[in-house]
Design a protein around this motif. Structure first.
Motif, PDB file in Angstrom:
ATOM      1  N   LEU A 168       0.532  -1.505   0.165  1.00 30.51           N
ATOM      2  CA  LEU A 168       0.048  -0.421  -0.263  1.00 30.51           C
ATOM      3  C   LEU A 168       0.791   1.479  -0.145  1.00 30.51           C
ATOM      4  O   LEU A 168       0.071   2.350  -0.301  1.00 30.51           O
ATOM      5  N   VAL A 169       1.965   1.223   1.124  1.00 33.47           N
ATOM      6  CA  VAL A 169       2.838   2.119   0.487  1.00 33.47           C
ATOM      7  C   VAL A 169       3.407   2.675  -0.248  1.00 33.47           C
ATOM      8  O   VAL A 169       3.388   3.694  -1.105  1.00 33.47           O
ATOM      9  N   ARG A 170       4.296   1.760  -1.018  1.00 28.63           N
ATOM     10  CA  ARG A 170       4.939   1.936  -2.538  1.00 28.63           C
ATOM     11  C   ARG A 170       3.805   2.199  -3.338  1.00 28.63           C
ATOM     12  O   ARG A 170       3.859   2.982  -3.737  1.00 28.63           O
ATOM     13  N   ARG A 171       2.490   1.190  -3.482  1.00 29.49           N
ATOM     14  CA  ARG A 171       1.820   2.036  -4.137  1.00 29.49           C
ATOM     15  C   ARG A 171       0.974   4.230  -4.597  1.00 29.49           C
ATOM     16  O   ARG A 171       1.365   4.407  -5.186  1.00 29.49           O
ATOM     17  N   ARG A 172       1.501   3.754  -2.596  1.00 28.76           N
ATOM     18  CA  ARG A 172       1.449   5.605  -2.861  1.00 28.76           C
ATOM     19  C   ARG A 172       2.436   6.555  -3.197  1.00 28.76           C
ATOM     20  O   ARG A 172       2.806   7.844  -3.642  1.00 28.76           O
ATOM     21  N   VAL A 173       3.293   5.767  -2.694  1.00 26.47           N
ATOM     22  CA  VAL A 173       4.867   6.127  -2.923  1.00 26.47           C
ATOM     23  C   VAL A 173       5.208   6.770  -4.692  1.00 26.47           C
ATOM     24  O   VAL A 173       5.703   7.425  -5.568  1.00 26.47           O
ATOM     25  N   ARG A 174       4.545   5.624  -5.215  1.00 25.80           N
ATOM     26  CA  ARG A 174       4.423   5.782  -6.628  1.00 25.80           C
ATOM     27  C   ARG A 174       3.177   7.207  -7.503  1.00 25.80           C
ATOM     28  O   ARG A 174       3.459   7.272  -8.383  1.00 25.80           O
ATOM     29  N   ALA A 175       2.559   6.811  -6.494  1.00 21.54           N
ATOM     30  CA  ALA A 175       1.228   7.838  -7.125  1.00 21.54           C
ATOM     31  C   ALA A 175       1.714   8.813  -7.498  1.00 21.54           C
ATOM     32  O   ALA A 175       1.236   9.889  -7.803  1.00 21.54           O
TER      33      ALA A 175
END
Length: 180
Positions: A168-175
């Protein structure tokens, strides 16, 4: 197929020990543990699994000679200690374990993600330290049911929460990176 079977047996190991202790002496539970660890080391032919197999052999021999369950209960600690060593050592190499895994899945790995993968590797080091500590506590001072519950269920759930949280954190960082 044998690697998958060995992996499943090792994942189920705490439950096998818990239920097996009511049926057979501890020394007999050491035999399948060694067989599975050696099979996995032979199939993987990897230094890490050879270290795990050697450590497993030491624990199993102690369990055999003492006819005691406590050496067999230290297997999850062994796994956590080896993983901690691998992840921590990678922090002193050009690529951390998490970066190497990420580069396998994403060939166009952005340079700005290197710092993030190092932080994730550090988080996993903390997890292995925490998880190994609780595994040791349950092995030495917990009863068989507490040990099996923690090492056969709770630790896997905690690992799953960490995987999901990092995803979830990685998705947010990518977004955030894509919108910048």
């Amino acid at each position: 197929m044998t690697t998958l079977l060995a992996s499943l047996l090792l994942l189920a190991y705490p439950l096998i020990v818990y239920f097996g202790l009511g049926l057979v002496e501890p020394r007999w539970l050491a035999v399948p543990l060694v067989a599975v660890a050696l099979l996995r080391a032979w199939r993987q032919r990897d230094r890490v699994w050879l270290v795990v197999a050697a450590g497993t052999l030491v624990l199993a021999v102690a369990g055999l000679l003492a006819n005691a369950a406590w050496p067999l209960k230290l297997y999850p600690l062994l796994i956590n200690a080896v993983l901690l060593a691998v992840f921590a050592a990678s922090l002193y190499s050009p690529q951390s374990v998490i970066e190497r895994l990420a580069r396998r899945m994403e060939p166009d790995f952005p340079p700005e993600a290197v710092g993030y993968t190092r932080k994730v590797t550090q988080v996993w080091c903390g997890f292995f330290l925490f998880n190994g500590s609780l595994s040791l506590l349950t092995a030495l001072w917990g009863d068989a049911a507490t040990w099996a519950l923690y090492n056969g269920l709770i630790s896997y759930l905690l690992m799953g929460v960490l995987f999901a949280g990092e995803w979830l954190v990685r998705r947010r960082v990518r977004a955030g990176r894509n919108h910048a």
